[in-house]
Write a protein that holds these residues in place. Structure first.
Motif, PDB file in Angstrom:
ATOM      1  N   ALA A   2      -6.628   6.436  16.189  1.00 22.18           N
ATOM      2  CA  ALA A   2      -6.435   5.132  15.957  1.00 22.18           C
ATOM      3  C   ALA A   2      -4.919   4.956  16.055  1.00 22.18           C
ATOM      4  N   ARG A   3      -4.373   4.033  16.915  1.00 25.71           N
ATOM      5  CA  ARG A   3      -2.802   3.946  16.812  1.00 25.71           C
ATOM      6  C   ARG A   3      -2.550   2.518  16.090  1.00 25.71           C
ATOM      7  N   ILE A   4      -1.489   2.662  15.294  1.00 29.11           N
ATOM      8  CA  ILE A   4      -1.329   1.471  14.517  1.00 29.11           C
ATOM      9  C   ILE A   4      -0.233   0.504  15.453  1.00 29.11           C
ATOM     10  N   ASP A   5      -0.214  -0.697  15.279  1.00 31.76           N
ATOM     11  CA  ASP A   5       0.864  -1.529  16.080  1.00 31.76           C
ATOM     12  C   ASP A   5       1.960  -1.741  15.156  1.00 31.76           C
ATOM     13  N   ALA A   6       3.036  -0.842  15.587  1.00 32.22           N
ATOM     14  CA  ALA A   6       4.416  -0.557  14.594  1.00 32.22           C
ATOM     15  C   ALA A   6       4.804  -1.945  14.416  1.00 32.22           C
ATOM     16  N   GLU A   7       5.003  -2.520  15.477  1.00 35.26           N
ATOM     17  CA  GLU A   7       5.915  -3.879  15.453  1.00 35.26           C
ATOM     18  C   GLU A   7       5.203  -4.919  14.492  1.00 35.26           C
ATOM     19  N   ARG A   8       3.966  -5.081  14.786  1.00 29.44           N
ATOM     20  CA  ARG A   8       3.235  -5.979  14.013  1.00 29.44           C
ATOM     21  C   ARG A   8       3.228  -5.619  12.839  1.00 29.44           C
ATOM     22  N   PHE A   9       3.174  -4.246  12.349  1.00 30.49           N
ATOM     23  CA  PHE A   9       3.244  -3.846  10.900  1.00 30.49           C
ATOM     24  C   PHE A   9       4.743  -4.250  10.177  1.00 30.49           C
ATOM     25  N   ALA A  38       2.055 -15.211  -1.879  1.00 23.78           N
ATOM     26  CA  ALA A  38       2.029 -13.829  -1.372  1.00 23.78           C
ATOM     27  C   ALA A  38       0.331 -13.323  -1.071  1.00 23.78           C
ATOM     28  N   ARG A  39      -0.322 -13.896  -2.252  1.00 21.74           N
ATOM     29  CA  ARG A  39      -1.733 -13.383  -2.150  1.00 21.74           C
ATOM     30  C   ARG A  39      -2.540 -14.481  -1.062  1.00 21.74           C
ATOM     31  N   ARG A  40      -1.997 -15.705  -0.798  1.00 23.85           N
ATOM     32  CA  ARG A  40      -2.823 -16.559  -0.088  1.00 23.85           C
ATOM     33  C   ARG A  40      -2.293 -16.155   1.263  1.00 23.85           C
ATOM     34  N   TRP A  41      -0.759 -15.668   1.628  1.00 22.10           N
ATOM     35  CA  TRP A  41      -0.589 -15.084   2.864  1.00 22.10           C
ATOM     36  C   TRP A  41      -1.396 -13.907   3.367  1.00 22.10           C
ATOM     37  N   LEU A  42      -1.528 -13.216   2.358  1.00 26.22           N
ATOM     38  CA  LEU A  42      -2.387 -11.754   2.583  1.00 26.22           C
ATOM     39  C   LEU A  42      -4.014 -12.100   3.028  1.00 26.22           C
ATOM     40  N   MET A  43      -4.306 -13.284   2.213  1.00 26.11           N
ATOM     41  CA  MET A  43      -5.931 -13.405   2.863  1.00 26.11           C
ATOM     42  C   MET A  43      -5.783 -14.073   4.246  1.00 26.11           C
ATOM     43  N   ASP A  44      -4.651 -14.715   4.698  1.00 31.43           N
ATOM     44  CA  ASP A  44      -4.762 -15.136   5.886  1.00 31.43           C
ATOM     45  C   ASP A  44      -4.503 -14.022   6.885  1.00 31.43           C
ATOM     46  N   ARG A  45      -3.781 -12.870   6.717  1.00 31.67           N
ATOM     47  CA  ARG A  45      -3.539 -11.853   7.267  1.00 31.67           C
ATOM     48  C   ARG A  45      -4.956 -10.994   7.275  1.00 31.67           C
ATOM     49  N   LEU A  46      -5.724 -10.799   6.410  1.00 30.79           N
ATOM     50  CA  LEU A  46      -6.950 -10.181   6.418  1.00 30.79           C
ATOM     51  C   LEU A  46      -7.902 -10.997   7.199  1.00 30.79           C
ATOM     52  N   ALA A  47      -8.111 -12.262   7.293  1.00 28.39           N
ATOM     53  CA  ALA A  47      -8.932 -12.990   8.045  1.00 28.39           C
ATOM     54  C   ALA A  47      -8.662 -12.650   9.567  1.00 28.39           C
ATOM     55  N   GLU A  48      -7.162 -12.772   9.815  1.00 27.56           N
ATOM     56  CA  GLU A  48      -6.698 -12.474  11.199  1.00 27.56           C
ATOM     57  C   GLU A  48      -7.227 -11.058  11.826  1.00 27.56           C
ATOM     58  N   CYS A  49      -7.556 -10.168  10.910  1.00 23.73           N
ATOM     59  CA  CYS A  49      -7.793  -8.898  11.551  1.00 23.73           C
ATOM     60  C   CYS A  49      -9.374  -8.664  11.312  1.00 23.73           C
ATOM     61  N   ALA A  98      -2.540  -2.871   8.665  1.00 27.70           N
ATOM     62  CA  ALA A  98      -2.269  -2.253   9.651  1.00 27.70           C
ATOM     63  C   ALA A  98      -3.535  -1.543  10.207  1.00 27.70           C
ATOM     64  N   LEU A  99      -4.176  -0.546   9.293  1.00 29.85           N
ATOM     65  CA  LEU A  99      -5.173   0.250   9.511  1.00 29.85           C
ATOM     66  C   LEU A  99      -6.285  -0.579   9.993  1.00 29.85           C
ATOM     67  N   ALA A 100      -6.518  -1.682   9.377  1.00 29.83           N
ATOM     68  CA  ALA A 100      -7.710  -2.614   9.856  1.00 29.83           C
ATOM     69  C   ALA A 100      -7.259  -3.139  11.210  1.00 29.83           C
ATOM     70  N   ARG A 101      -6.219  -3.636  11.493  1.00 33.50           N
ATOM     71  CA  ARG A 101      -5.715  -4.154  12.729  1.00 33.50           C
ATOM     72  C   ARG A 101      -5.968  -2.859  13.831  1.00 33.50           C
ATOM     73  N   ALA A 102      -5.944  -1.723  13.567  1.00 35.39           N
ATOM     74  CA  ALA A 102      -6.081  -0.409  14.204  1.00 35.39           C
ATOM     75  C   ALA A 102      -7.527  -0.206  14.697  1.00 35.39           C
ATOM     76  N   GLY A 103      -8.533  -1.115  13.952  1.00 33.27           N
ATOM     77  CA  GLY A 103      -9.761  -0.923  14.158  1.00 33.27           C
ATOM     78  C   GLY A 103     -10.598  -0.014  13.209  1.00 33.27           C
ATOM     79  N   LEU A 104      -9.626   0.674  12.412  1.00 38.38           N
ATOM     80  CA  LEU A 104     -10.347   1.499  11.373  1.00 38.38           C
ATOM     81  C   LEU A 104     -11.398   0.623  10.506  1.00 38.38           C
ATOM     82  N   PRO A 105     -12.643   1.334  10.076  1.00 36.74           N
ATOM     83  CA  PRO A 105     -13.483   0.889   9.034  1.00 36.74           C
ATOM     84  C   PRO A 105     -12.675   0.647   7.544  1.00 36.74           C
TER      85      PRO A 105
END
Lengths: 400, 400
Positions: A2-9, A38-49, A98-105
């Motif tokens: 699994a390769r993380i997207d460094a720039e996005r991270f 910050a918590r709401r921002w995180l929820m958006d990121r979680l949904a995104e990935c 980042a791990l979720a974005r890289a497709g890890l479970p």
């Protein structure tokens, strides 16, 4: 692999850094408007990935992986100490994304109030393992301004929401990436630390009761100087603790209060905040035994009565061997010779999650060892390396 | 022999006690409305007993005897510490009134701010001997709330008034009666103390500069714990001072401040307020030498730099032998075997007036040694005995 997207991270980290920005750090006390943003921002990121986001009644933000297991849980906390660094906590949460974005479970969690703005501390990680009672929530108050926790939860819109519990058997383990908050890696020129265990902190309040008197009218022979008794005990601790401590034990006097504190008044009362830390319970117990013996000795010798009260007594958390091995192998692959195994001297959410599943932590260096201060920082190449090693270690452990 | 009117003397004391009453004590900070009311009350009493009353630009209240000399000056201060005792200062002023009422040729003075509500302290006694400059008045601020002294003087209606100076050659000596502010007399069952001298206080600020760090992430070997360096120095003082001190020397650490004072933070800075007292300059100098040597030793051994700054350095005041003899003879006549000679551990106006004329002090017991607290008290029979011995001693000295 699994390769993380460094720039996005890095972009995620810098976006989060803008919320509650303070100088080069952040100010996001638990349940403050900045923290909730910050918590709401995180929820958006979680949904995104592709994770299913939710926020529970203690403020834990959870992103649930929708696919098949076995799953890992990855996370840390997202609130900050007052006027503190941008990476403490945030790094471990954004690494999870980042791990979720890289497709890890992975499920990703931001545990509320690791930093202990409210009495008790570690509210989120203790709540999610079922070790935070409603009674404690009723009692707890802000250490900053005394606001009851219930009031703060209501103001943050969290009153009445259920509190999420970990789903038994869902996770093969928990991973927390964190800045070191010390100088070990930075000084040694290393880039990664595979954590062997998290020290327990045993905190104490030592109170000396003497007699407040005029510093001129009272002879040395008559005095009951509570401050002097405190100094003598602290000097005895300084002398005796090296004989009983472990290799990496620490002990610290954070505060000495002489009452009333006037230049010409013999202190009638002295209060000392004292703590020691170690990863080994036998070592902690040896230090406690020594402290109790020194207080007894003080009470035999001194004119001021000393009282010892334990404020907190945690259990050290050892990191899982197989998870350590997976992280170590990943570290050796990506940064050969530039990593070490090391205990964590600071407390982390992982110490509570470790009570329910195998857990491990990965450290990256803090520049100059600075933490709990807005100047806290880590080189971006170390952040990216750490996140990639975390992803690789997670994959190795899931495969193993 | 001049007989004091005991009933009237006690009535004056109790009347004054009502001004600014706080529990069984009084709260009359310098230049407060209560303090100014007390000063006006005193001017009425001075006029009543035939003295010519005035109040000068620093708040000194002076009652000038109209008849022929030789004169004595008698007095003390009339303001109180915050929420403190009814007798500290007031006793010496009202005793002066009692001597005047008894027909003795005395001027009576209440010196302003002996208690040091304003920076510098002893404003009145230093002003009347010409050792308080206009520049110091410009600079000085309230230690309670930071109000500039000039502002406080204006609010009290004293701006622009001239400051009175002692008339050279007018007085054969100065007498100050005071409570002991210690337990010597009370514990020994004695009723009077003839003061041999007033100790000088040498005050110091000791600052330790270390490195603020996380108490978990920083090993013992790496730390620069400013609090620990402070404890070690204070333990060394505790060990070494008994070897160089005088018989009645005292030394006191009134305050220890660890910065920032959190339970989990290694203090980056520590500040200690330290003082020692003695009547002998060679003893004071020996203690200073020892302190300086210990700070040098600390700087050789410790990782935190210690800096020693002297805050104040007074000169001890010795009481006049002939005046002591007169008081001693009077004490032995009225309370045979129930008095002793003793130094004063606390500072008093007499230490400044002694620079211009022979001076002496008479102590009465403090019940339980309590002072600078509203519970401060002295038995009425001791107050009356003290005042009579003061009158008798004054007469003997004037005759001698």
């Amino acid at each position: 692999m699994a390769r993380i997207d460094a720039e996005r991270f890095l972009r995620d980290l810098h976006e989060l850094r803008r919320i509650g920005a303070y100088k080069t750090g952040v100010h996001r006390p638990t349940y403050s408007p900045q923290d909730m943003e910050a918590r709401r921002w995180l929820m958006d990121r979680l949904a995104e990935c592709g994770l299913e986001p939710s926020m529970d009644g203690i403020g834990n933000v959870y992103g649930r992986h929708k696919g098949a297991g076995p799953h890992l849980l990855v996370g840390s906390h997202i609130e900050s100490q007052n006027h503190a660094g941008w990476l403490d906590g945030a790094l471990g949460v954004v690494a999870g994304v980042a791990l979720a974005r890289a497709g890890l479970p992975v499920d990703v969690c931001a545990f509320a109030d690791e930093e202990g703005h409210f009495e008790g501390g570690f509210l989120g990680s203790r709540s999610i393992i079922g070790e935070l009672s409603e009674e404690e929530i009723d009692r707890s108050r802000s250490r900053n301004d005394g606001t009851p926790l219930r009031e703060a939860l209501a103001a943050a819109g969290l009153a009445g929401r259920p509190r999420m519990q970990l789903e038994a058997g869902r996770h093969k383990g928990f991973l927390e990436m964190h800045i070191e908050q010390g100088t070990q890696l930075d000084k040694a020129g290393l880039r990664l630390g595979v954590v062997t265990g998290i020290v327990a902190i045993w905190q104490w309040r030592i109170v000396f009761e003497g007699q407040q008197d005029h510093a001129g009218g009272t002879t040395m022979a008559e005095r009951k100087d509570a401050g002097l008794s405190a100094v003598r005990l602290l000097a005895a601790i300084d002398r005796e603790f090296p004989r009983v401590c472990g290799e990496r034990s620490t002990w610290t006097t954070g505060r000495i209060t002489l009452d009333p504190g006037g230049p010409s008044i013999i202190p009638g009362r002295a209060e000392v905040l004292f703590q020691f830390r170690d990863v080994s319970v036998p070592v902690l117990e040896r230090m406690e035994e020594t402290l109790r013996a020194l207080v007894r000795e003080s009470n035999r010798r001194e004119r001021c009565a000393a009282t010892l009260a334990q404020i907190s007594r945690a259990t050290p958390a050892l990191c899982d061997e197989a998870m350590q091995a997976a992280l170590a192998a990943a570290a050796e692959q990506h940064a050969p010779g530039l990593w070490q195994r090391m205990p964590s001297g600071a407390g982390h959410d992982a110490q509570y999650i470790a009570r329910r599943m195998p857990a491990a932590m990965l450290f990256v260096p803090s520049i100059g060892g600075i933490s709990h201060h807005w100047a806290e920082d880590t080189r971006e190449e170390d952040l990216v390396l750490g996140c990639q090693v975390l992803a690789d270690g997670a994959e190795r452990y899931l495969r193993g």
